[in-house]
Enzyme design. Structure first.
Site, mmCIF file in Angstrom:
data_model
loop_
_atom_site.group_PDB
_atom_site.id
_atom_site.type_symbol
_atom_site.label_atom_id
_atom_site.label_comp_id
_atom_site.label_asym_id
_atom_site.label_seq_id
_atom_site.Cartn_x
_atom_site.Cartn_y
_atom_site.Cartn_z
ATOM 1 N N LYS A 18 -9.125 3.168 -2.649
ATOM 2 C CA LYS A 18 -9.469 2.389 -1.455
ATOM 3 C C LYS A 18 -10.872 2.757 -0.985
ATOM 4 O O LYS A 18 -11.237 3.934 -0.933
ATOM 5 C CB LYS A 18 -8.448 2.653 -0.346
ATOM 6 C CG LYS A 18 -8.523 1.716 0.850
ATOM 7 C CD LYS A 18 -7.346 1.942 1.791
ATOM 8 C CE LYS A 18 -7.362 0.986 2.980
ATOM 9 N NZ LYS A 18 -6.199 1.199 3.874
ATOM 10 N N SER A 45 21.615 -0.991 33.793
ATOM 11 C CA SER A 45 21.452 -0.938 35.248
ATOM 12 C C SER A 45 21.652 -2.274 35.942
ATOM 13 O O SER A 45 21.727 -2.325 37.164
ATOM 14 C CB SER A 45 20.047 -0.419 35.577
ATOM 15 O OG SER A 45 19.070 -1.393 35.211
ATOM 16 N N GLY A 85 19.314 -4.615 35.496
ATOM 17 C CA GLY A 85 17.947 -5.119 35.626
ATOM 18 C C GLY A 85 17.442 -5.736 34.340
ATOM 19 O O GLY A 85 18.117 -5.712 33.301
ATOM 20 N N GLU A 87 0.837 -1.200 0.000
ATOM 21 C CA GLU A 87 0.000 0.000 0.000
ATOM 22 C C GLU A 87 0.873 1.252 0.000
ATOM 23 O O GLU A 87 1.855 1.340 0.736
ATOM 24 C CB GLU A 87 -0.892 -0.024 1.246
ATOM 25 C CG GLU A 87 -1.903 1.102 1.337
ATOM 26 C CD GLU A 87 -2.851 0.938 2.520
ATOM 27 O OE1 GLU A 87 -3.844 1.668 2.582
ATOM 28 O OE2 GLU A 87 -2.589 0.063 3.396
ATOM 29 N N CYS A 147 -5.746 -3.455 1.910
ATOM 30 C CA CYS A 147 -5.510 -3.549 3.345
ATOM 31 C C CYS A 147 -6.784 -3.701 4.174
ATOM 32 O O CYS A 147 -7.329 -4.791 4.294
ATOM 33 C CB CYS A 147 -4.705 -2.340 3.827
ATOM 34 S SG CYS A 147 -3.908 -2.603 5.443
#
Length: 706
Positions: free
Chosen positions: A114, A357, A359, A45, A175
C-alpha cells in the site's frame, strides 16, 4: 478472439486474529467466484488476519500466522485456475507493509504494498505500517522457506507494478489510495491498465455510502476502465462496523452492487464485461490519449493466463444497474443491528439486558434489537445455515428455528424498568407497552430500597442527610442524590444480566446495553458509571435527531404504536422529585442546550475543527436572524464550559457503534485532553472583545438613525 472477462469481488465478515475462520471465508469466496465463472477474485484489505488487529500487527505471530494462511491458500485446490488477490501484512527488509499478494496456480505473481496509508479519524495505519514510496519501482522479495517449498520460487516482485495477462492489464489500489488527490488509477489507466482493483477496509458512517460510489464512477468516467471494489463487512471486534458495498463499475456505470448491511459472512459479486467497451470508450477521448502518450510506464509482470475465453461470442454481458441507497433512518435500523448480531454471536453470550426507561434513547436501542431479530428471521427464511447455527447456539436449543421476530426477541432480550419515587406512571407505561409489542422478557422493579440503603450508610457515617433542591437542599446535594439513583441502576443492571437467566433455569449471561446518544456524550450529560456504563452501546454514535427519525421508521415499518407516545413525550432523566405527580425535569432544561444546537456544536467542533472563537464567528453569521451577538457568545461559552468540565467522562464511555463523524469517543477517534481550564480565559476574552465591538457599532448605527 476472447474479449469478455468475468471478474469477482467480495465482502467478507472477517474477524481480527481469527485465522481459521478468515481462511474458510476466503476459500468459500474463491469457490463461489469460480462457480460463477470468474477468472480473477479480489478480497478485502488485510483479509487474512482481519483489518482490526491494531497493535497485534507489531507481533511476529501475526506475520507468521498470515504466512501460514497464505500457504494454505496456495496449497488448496480451490485456488487453482483463478487469479487470487488477497490482503495481509508482509515484512520486507525489516519494514512492515500492508500488502496485496496476487497469486495463480501456486505461483506468487506480485506483492503490491500500500502506498497511501489511512491515518485520520479511526485509522492509525502509520502506527503499524510504512507506505511504499517508490512509484513504479519493484524489488525482489525473498520468500520464506515454507512458501518457497510450495511455489518453487526464491524471489517474487515486490512494489508498484501491474499485471499483464494474455488479454488485458490489471492494476491495484488499496483503500485510501482511491481517496488521494492523485490516485494510482489515474496514471495506471493512462498506461493501459484496463482493470483496476481496490481492496478496502472502510467502515460505516451515516450518509457516507455515496462517497465511495461517486469516487469509483468518477474515476472510470474520466479514464475509462473496469473497477472492482472489495470491502470488509461486519464487526471486526471493535467499535466499527464495516459495511460491505462491494461493487463493479465500468466507464462510469455500476454493473454490480453488493449489500451494505447483511448477516451473510461471505458475499461475492461477479460481472461479465467486454474489454472492447473500455478500449472504444478511451479511444474517442483525445485529451486522455494525449496524456497517455506522455505517461511514465509501470513495470509489468507478465502472466501466462487469460481472463477471457476464446469462444465467448454467446457469453451474456452484465447490464448496468442503478445504485440503491438507504435513508439515514434505514442505515440506523440495519447497521447497528448487524453489529449487535456479530457482537452477540462472537462473544458467546445468551442475549441482551436493557434498562428501558420509556424514553427515546432506550426505546431506540430496544428497536435495534428487534430489528436484529427481524434480520435474523429473514436470513434463516432465505436459507442461511450460518445464521441458523448461530441463533441455535445463542438460545441453547439445537432444534430451534426462528420464524417470528417477536418470539425471538423474547428469548434474547430482557428489558427492565427500574422505578424510583421520582418515576412517573407515564414512563412506566411506555416502557411496558413497548416491551409487550416487541416481545421482550420485561421486568419491573423499584430501586428505592437500594438507594435508601446507600444513603443510609452516608448518613450513618457523617450524621448528615442530603436533600433535593425542591426540599431545600443545595445543588450539590441534589446532584449527588440524582447520581446515586443512576449508579444503583447500573449495579442492578449487571446483577440481573448475570443472574436473570439462571433465575429462570436457563444457562448463560446477558450483555448489558447502554443507550446514551452522541449529543449527550458530547456535552457529558450523563452520570459516570450509571446506566450509560454497559458492555456495548449501539446508539452511542447517533444523534438525537437521527434517533427520532429511526424510531418513527420503526413505528411504521414494524407496526409498533407504543413508539408514538415515546416520540411525543419530553426527554427526561426522572431523577428529581415529581411536581404534583408530573415530571418536573427535562433533559434540554437540565443541559441548557437543545439537541438541535448540540448537533451543530458537535459538527463545528470536530468536523470543522473549531475552537470557541472560530465557532462564535461562524455561528454569528449562521444564527444572525435568531440570536444577537451576545446570545451567540453566551451559547458558545456555555457549551465549551460544560463540554470541557465533563470531558473526563469520555474516557469511560461504553464502547459504542461508530456512526457519526462528530463522535466524542476518546478511545481512538477524538483524541483530546480530559483536564481543561474550563474558564477558557484567553478564548472567551477574544469572543467578548468581538461582542463589545459589535454592540458598540450597533449603538453607533442606531444613534446615526436618530
Amino acid at each position: 478472439m476472447g474479449r469478455k472477462v468475468t471478474v469477482a469481488t467480495c465482502a467478507l465478515n472477517q474477524w481480527a486474529l481469527d485465522f481459521e475462520g478468515n481462511l474458510q471465508r476466503i476459500l468459500k469466496s474463491i469457490e463461489i467466484a469460480k462457480h460463477k465463472g470468474a477468472r480473477y477474485r479480489l478480497g478485502p484489505e488485510l483479509e487474512i488476519c482481519g483489518y482490526g488487529c491494531w497493535d497485534h500487527y507489531y507481533e511476529s505471530d501475526t506475520l507468521l500466522h498470515s504466512l501460514q494462511v497464505l500457504a494454505a491458500l496456495l496449497e488448496s485446490p480451490v485456488t487453482q485456475d483463478i487469479i487470487c488477490d488477497v490482503g495481509m501484512p508482509i515484512m520486507h527488509r525489516n519494514v512492515r507493509y500492508n500488502c496485496r499478494v496476487i497469486f495463480l496456480n501456486r505461483k506468487i505473481l506480485l506483492i503490491r504494498p500500500k502506498m497511501a496509508l489511512a491515518n485520520e479519524g479511526n485509522y492509525r495505519e502509520l502506527r503499524w505500517f510504512t507506505p511504499w514510496s517508490r512509484s513504479r519501482q519493484t524489488e525482489e522479495y525473498f520468500l520464506p522457506r515454507t512458501i518457497q517449498d510450495l511455489t518453487k520460487q526464491e524471489t517474487v516482485p515486490f512494489g508498484d507494478a501491474v499485471l499483464s495477462t494474455r488479454d488485458t492489464c490489471i492494476g491495484s489500489e488499496v483503500c485510501e489510495e482511491l481517496w488521494t488527490p492523485h490516485s494510482p488509477h489515474v496514471d495506471m489507466g493512462l498506461d493501459g491498465v484496463e482493470i483496476f482493483t481496490n481492496a478496502s477496509g472502510s467502515h460505516h458512517v451515516l450518509r457516507k455510502a455515496h462517497a465511495r460510489v461517486d469516487l469509483v464512477t468518477t474515476a472510470t468516467t474520466k479514464n475509462g476502465g473496469i473497477y472492482l471494489l472489495a470491502n470488509q463487512k461486519g464487526c471486526d471486534g471493535d467499535r466499527l462496523y464495516y459495511d460491505g458495498c462491494a461493487l463493479i463499475a465500468m466507464n462510469g456505470s455500476i454493473f454490480a452492487q453488493g449489500s451494505q448491511f447483511s448477516l451473510d459472512d461471505v458475499e461475492v459479486l461477479t460481472a461479465t464485461l467486454d474489454l472492447e467497451d473500455v478500449r472504444s470508450y478511451r479511444a474517442e477521448t483525445s485529451s486522455r490519449n494525449l496524456a497517455a502518450s506522455r505517461v511514465s510506464p509501470y513495470p509489468r509482470v507478465k502472466v501466462d493466463f487469460a481472463l477471457s475465453c476464446h469462444e465467448d461470442l454467446l457469453e451474456p454481458l452484465s447490464e448496468p444497474v442503478e445504485w440503491k441507497y438507504h435513508s439515514p433512518a434505514e442505515e440506523i435500523s440495519l447497521g447497528p443491528a448487524c453489529w449487535l448480531w456479530d457482537f452477540l454471536r462472537r462473544s458467546q453470550q445468551a442475549g441482551f439486558f436493557l434498562p428501558l426507561s420509556g424514553g427515546v434513547d432506550s426505546g431506540a436501542t430496544a428497536c435495534l434489537v428487534y430489528s436484529m431479530c427481524h434480520q435474523v428471521c429473514e436470513a434463516v427464511k432465505h436459507g442461511s445455515q450460518e445464521v441458523l447455527a448461530d441463533v441455535r447456539t445463542i438460545v441453547n436449543q439445537t432444534s430451534y428455528t426462528p420464524q417470528d421476530p417477536r418470539e425471538l426477541c423474547g428469548r434474547i432480550l430482557t428489558t427492565c424498568y427500574m422505578a424510583s419515587e421520582n418515576s412517573s406512571q407515564e414512563t412506566c407505561n411506555r416502557a411496558r407497552d413497548l416491551a409487550q409489542q416487541i416481545g421482550s422478557h420485561h421486568i419491573g422493579l423499584n430501586i428505592d430500597p437500594a438507594v435508601k440503603a446507600v444513603l443510609g450508610i452516608f448518613s450513618l457515617v457523617t450524621g448528615k442527610s442530603p436533600a433535593f433542591a425542591a426540599y431545600g437542599g443545595s445543588s450539590w446535594e441534589s446532584l449527588a442524590l440524582q447520581n446515586v439513583q443512576a449508579r444503583v441502576r447500573m449495579v442492578i443492571a449487571y446483577l440481573f444480566a448475570q443472574l436473570s437467566l439462571w433465575s429462570r433455569g436457563a444457562p448463560g449471561r446477558l450483555l448489558v446495553l447502554g443507550s446514551t446518544n452522541v449529543d449527550e456524550s458530547l456535552l457529558g450529560y450523563l452520570t459516570k458509571y450509571d446506566c450509560s456504563s454497559a458492555d456495548i452501546n449501539p446508539i452511542g454514535g447517533i444523534s438525537k435527531t437521527d434517533l427520532r427519525a429511526f424510531v418513527q421508521l420503526c413505528m411504521e415499518r414494524f407496526q409498533l404504536p407504543a413508539l408514538q407516545s415515546i416520540l411525543v413525550a419530553p426527554a427526561t432523566a426522572e431523577l428529581e422529585p415529581l411536581a404534583h405527580r408530573q415530571v418536573s425535569q427535562t433533559d434540554e432544561e437540565d443541559m441548557g442546550v437543545t439537541y438541535a444546537e448540540l448537533s451543530v456544536y458537535g459538527r463545528l467542533r470536530k468536523i470543522a475543527k473549531m475552537g470557541p472563537y472560530s465557532m462564535f464567528c461562524r455561528l454569528l453569521y449562521v444564527w444572525k436572524d435568531v440570536c444577537t451577538p451576545r446570545q451567540v457568545a453566551d451559547k458558545v461559552k456555555r457549551f465549551f464550559s460544560k463540554y470541557s468540565t465533563n470531558r473526563h467522562k469520555m474516557t469511560t464511555l461504553t464502547p459504542a457503534y461508530h456512526a457519526e463523524s462528530y463522535s466524542p469517543d476518546d478511545n481512538r477517534f477524538d483524541l483530546r485532553p480530559f483536564l481543561y481550564n474550563t474558564r477558557w480565559p484567553w478564548q472567551f476574552r477574544c469572543i467578548e472583545t468581538q461582542v463589545l465591538q459589535l454592540e458598540r457599532r450597533r449603538h453607533q448605527d442606531l444613534d446615526g438613525v436618530d
